[in-house]
Design an enzyme around this catalytic site. Structure first.
Site, PDB file in Angstrom:
ATOM      1  CG  HIS A 310      39.134  43.896  49.741  1.00  0.00           C
ATOM      2  ND1 HIS A 310      40.361  45.035  49.654  1.00  0.00           N
ATOM      3  CD2 HIS A 310      38.214  45.023  50.214  1.00  0.00           C
ATOM      4  CE1 HIS A 310      40.118  46.008  50.167  1.00  0.00           C
ATOM      5  NE2 HIS A 310      38.291  46.454  50.100  1.00  0.00           N
ATOM      6  CG  ASP A 367      29.956  45.728  50.665  1.00  0.00           C
ATOM      7  OD1 ASP A 367      29.565  46.460  51.611  1.00  0.00           O
ATOM      8  OD2 ASP A 367      31.157  45.843  49.018  1.00  0.00           O
TER       9      ASP A 367
HETATM   10  N1  ACO Z   1      33.893  36.543  41.474  1.00  0.00           N
HETATM   11  C1  ACO Z   1      34.439  36.048  40.948  1.00  0.00           C
HETATM   12  N2  ACO Z   1      36.207  36.580  40.612  1.00  0.00           N
HETATM   13  C2  ACO Z   1      36.576  37.504  40.702  1.00  0.00           C
HETATM   14  C3  ACO Z   1      35.626  37.997  41.797  1.00  0.00           C
HETATM   15  C4  ACO Z   1      34.483  38.171  42.295  1.00  0.00           C
HETATM   16  N3  ACO Z   1      33.798  37.660  43.266  1.00  0.00           N
HETATM   17  N4  ACO Z   1      36.518  38.974  42.305  1.00  0.00           N
HETATM   18  C5  ACO Z   1      37.327  39.363  41.529  1.00  0.00           C
HETATM   19  N5  ACO Z   1      37.471  38.218  40.275  1.00  0.00           N
HETATM   20  C6  ACO Z   1      38.823  37.332  39.887  1.00  0.00           C
HETATM   21  C7  ACO Z   1      38.455  38.295  38.093  1.00  0.00           C
HETATM   22  O1  ACO Z   1      37.648  38.137  37.297  1.00  0.00           O
HETATM   23  C8  ACO Z   1      40.195  38.476  38.342  1.00  0.00           C
HETATM   24  O2  ACO Z   1      40.717  36.912  37.378  1.00  0.00           O
HETATM   25  P1  ACO Z   1      41.350  36.506  36.540  1.00  0.00           P
HETATM   26  O3  ACO Z   1      43.443  37.117  36.901  1.00  0.00           O
HETATM   27  O4  ACO Z   1      41.292  35.307  35.933  1.00  0.00           O
HETATM   28  O5  ACO Z   1      40.839  37.894  35.339  1.00  0.00           O
HETATM   29  C9  ACO Z   1      40.969  38.127  39.316  1.00  0.00           C
HETATM   30  O6  ACO Z   1      40.333  37.252  40.575  1.00  0.00           O
HETATM   31  C10 ACO Z   1      41.433  39.306  40.404  1.00  0.00           C
HETATM   32  O7  ACO Z   1      40.263  40.210  40.543  1.00  0.00           O
HETATM   33  P2  ACO Z   1      40.348  41.999  39.658  1.00  0.00           P
HETATM   34  O8  ACO Z   1      39.096  42.721  38.899  1.00  0.00           O
HETATM   35  O9  ACO Z   1      41.939  42.265  38.522  1.00  0.00           O
HETATM   36  O10 ACO Z   1      40.721  42.356  41.255  1.00  0.00           O
HETATM   37  P3  ACO Z   1      40.641  44.224  41.695  1.00  0.00           P
HETATM   38  O11 ACO Z   1      41.485  44.074  42.831  1.00  0.00           O
HETATM   39  O12 ACO Z   1      40.630  44.587  40.368  1.00  0.00           O
HETATM   40  O13 ACO Z   1      38.528  43.849  42.085  1.00  0.00           O
HETATM   41  C11 ACO Z   1      37.138  43.763  43.415  1.00  0.00           C
HETATM   42  C12 ACO Z   1      38.689  43.963  43.199  1.00  0.00           C
HETATM   43  C13 ACO Z   1      36.057  45.343  42.725  1.00  0.00           C
HETATM   44  C14 ACO Z   1      36.600  44.252  44.910  1.00  0.00           C
HETATM   45  C15 ACO Z   1      36.665  42.904  43.083  1.00  0.00           C
HETATM   46  O14 ACO Z   1      37.063  41.631  43.953  1.00  0.00           O
HETATM   47  C16 ACO Z   1      34.669  41.904  42.587  1.00  0.00           C
HETATM   48  O15 ACO Z   1      34.710  43.374  41.879  1.00  0.00           O
HETATM   49  N6  ACO Z   1      34.621  41.984  43.785  1.00  0.00           N
HETATM   50  C17 ACO Z   1      32.584  42.443  44.008  1.00  0.00           C
HETATM   51  C18 ACO Z   1      32.139  43.062  43.682  1.00  0.00           C
HETATM   52  C19 ACO Z   1      32.610  43.539  45.972  1.00  0.00           C
HETATM   53  O16 ACO Z   1      32.446  42.951  45.975  1.00  0.00           O
HETATM   54  N7  ACO Z   1      32.813  45.056  45.920  1.00  0.00           N
HETATM   55  C20 ACO Z   1      32.795  44.732  47.301  1.00  0.00           C
HETATM   56  C21 ACO Z   1      34.546  45.046  47.856  1.00  0.00           C
HETATM   57  S1  ACO Z   1      34.559  45.969  49.149  1.00  0.00           S
HETATM   58  C22 ACO Z   1      34.339  47.521  49.191  1.00  0.00           C
HETATM   59  O17 ACO Z   1      34.602  48.416  48.469  1.00  0.00           O
HETATM   60  C23 ACO Z   1      33.008  47.929  50.442  1.00  0.00           C
END
Ligand code: ACO
Length: 432
Positions: A310, A367
């Site tokens: 998140h 979620d």
């Molecule tokens: N699985 C694997 N790796 C992940 C995940 C995940 N679910 N989420 C983040 N990471 C990793 C990224 O690859 C990144 O790694 P790095 O630093 O080596 O490049 C690091 O964690 C940071 O992730 P970002 O994408 O930069 O974080 P951001 O804050 O931009 O994204 C998000 C947040 C979109 C929710 C992300 O965690 C994600 O894609 N999660 C899966 C989708 C999801 O569950 N979305 C629902 C969110 S809650 C809502 O909106 C209701």
């Protein structure tokens, strides 16, 4: 992140220039540097893709502390509201940032019950769309179309906005259920005024004109809880979209329609559908939980552990904690078992003890467990994100209304750092 004592100003050294910028502190101790004069004083702008460090508004609606895993609606902890309140009461709370008196609640319940019918002509819109279309697209279209039925010219008054807010809260379950009924070719079910908000939604989803549909009270209660937990989450992607569209003066229906589209994406609300599909693919033996986790950790694999991570929570999402327990409660009350819950627990256990997830502070979000409950209630997977949208409706509307009465609000218009070609001369096609 909160800080106990914040300085009154922040000093910025920029070349040989030193400027002082005011600092503001929110009621929960959140600190923000007010950069509104930055460009005028230095010629520079800030660069913040994804706006992770940018406060775009002041708000009194929802507070969340991502480091501590805290979520409160107008000061009331989500855990307490989940236990003691109802979705209709939470709607009022978000809209007014106060709990309603008994008479206010009774009047409001009446209002959101008696505005549930859709204009008969709107049925044609559903019927004109392909049955295979995703219901989020259908709902975005139908909500946008409401502005053709309740058309207004020029600025609106608070009273007009309130009526539109009630209409939208009341009609969203009908729109959602119609989008489902259309997809399966069943007749649309009219709302029933003798039922509560969640029960009426279940009746419109699963009833048919040939027989009386009995709503299971366990289903209605579980759905009410889900709606409460989804009701608002401050400046997330869809809410900022609603505010942004509203900032141009667009009406409530148009703004919320855009919010529905933003919610649809798999990185936002669409993740609830993706989570259940991920769990089902593991259940069906397409990949083991371990293999899936390895892929999720591999850069460039295009796989993420859906329902994990998140932007703001760097701790367990408090909503996920409530929903995890609710999975046990609801399945227990229904006398049902779901292997998907065991798979989810296994994935969570692997993730929470894996250095990749620990270092990045990736925890289950709202979620991760919600789909297991939706599934237990018989909600089709395609409709999960639509149910999220029904829950988020009071949040979107409250934030839109707050923006309309914010004296500091301006049209949202970020800047950019241009990296393209500098001036060049046009050459005709045969000379390029
Ligand atoms: N699985 C694997 N790796 C992940 C995940 C995940 N679910 N989420 C983040 N990471 C990793 C990224 O690859 C990144 O790694 P790095 O630093 O080596 O490049 C690091 O964690 C940071 O992730 P970002 O994408 O930069 O974080 P951001 O804050 O931009 O994204 C998000 C947040 C979109 C929710 C992300 O965690 C994600 O894609 N999660 C899966 C989708 C999801 O569950 N979305 C629902 C969110 S809650 C809502 O909106 C209701």
């Amino acid at each position: 992140m909160t800080q106990p004592t914040a300085p009154k100003t922040a000093k910025l050294t920029f070349g040989d220039q030193e400027i002082e910028l005011p600092v503001m502190v929110g009621s929960e101790g959140e600190v923000a540097i007010d950069i509104r004069q930055l460009r005028a004083k230095t010629g520079a702008i800030t660069y913040d893709p994804g706006l992770g460090n940018t406060g775009a508004c002041q708000s009194k609606i929802t507070f969340l502390d991502g480091e501590k895993g805290v979520l409160r609606y107008a000061g009331y902890p989500i855990e307490e509201l989940a236990k003691k309140s109802s979705f209709v009461e939470v709607m009022w709370l978000l809209l007014h940032q106060q709990l309603p008196s008994a008479s206010q609640l009774s009047q409001f319940t009446h209002d959101v019950t008696y505005h549930t019918m859709l204009h008969e002509d709107l049925k044609a819109l559903f019927q004109s769309l392909p049955k295979v279309g995703h219901p989020m697209a259908v709902c975005a279209a139908a909500v946008g179309a409401l502005s053709t039925f309740y058309r207004k010219e020029g600025p609106t008054t608070r009273e007009q906005n309130w009526i539109d807010a009630v209409r939208l809260l009341a009609k969203m379950p009908t729109i959602a259920a119609y989008s489902y009924k259309h997809s399966i070719g069943q007749p649309f079910m009219y709302p029933r005024n003798d039922l509560g908000y969640a029960s009426n939604l279940l009746h419109m989803m699963f009833g048919n004109p040939c027989e009386q549909f009995e709503v299971n009270p366990v289903h209605a209660k579980a759905l009410d809880l889900l709606l409460i937990l989804h009701a608002d989450h401050e400046q997330n992607c869809s809410t900022s979209t609603v505010r942004t569209v509203g900032s141009s003066g667009a009406n409530l229906f148009a703004s919320v329609s855009a919010g529905i589209s933003a919610l649809w994406g798999p990185l936002h609300g669409g993740a609830n559908q993706e989570v259940i599909e991920m769990l089902m693919s593991i259940r069906d033996g397409k990949r083991s939980a371990r293999e899936f986790m390895d892929l999720a950790k591999t850069k460039g694999s295009g796989v993420r552990l859906m329902g994990f991570g998140h932007r703001v929570y760097k701790n367990y999402d408090p909503r996920a904690l409530i929903l995890k327990q609710a999975c046990y409660d609801v399945l227990g009350q229904l006398g049902a078992k779901d292997p998907l819950l065991d798979i989810a627990l296994e994935l969570e256990q692997i993730a929470l003890s894996d250095s990749y997830f620990i270092e990045r502070k990736l925890y289950p979000n709202v979620d991760f467990y919600s789909g297991i409950i939706y599934k237990a209630l018989g909600i089709p997977v395609d409709m999960f994100t639509v149910f999220f949208a029904i829950g988020r409706m009071p949040g979107w509307i409250s934030q839109w209304l707050e923006y309309q009465s914010d004296a500091e609000a301006r049209i949202t218009r970020p800047r950019q750092v241009y990296m393209g070609s500098t001036t060049r001369s046009y050459a005709p096609a045969d000379k390029r």
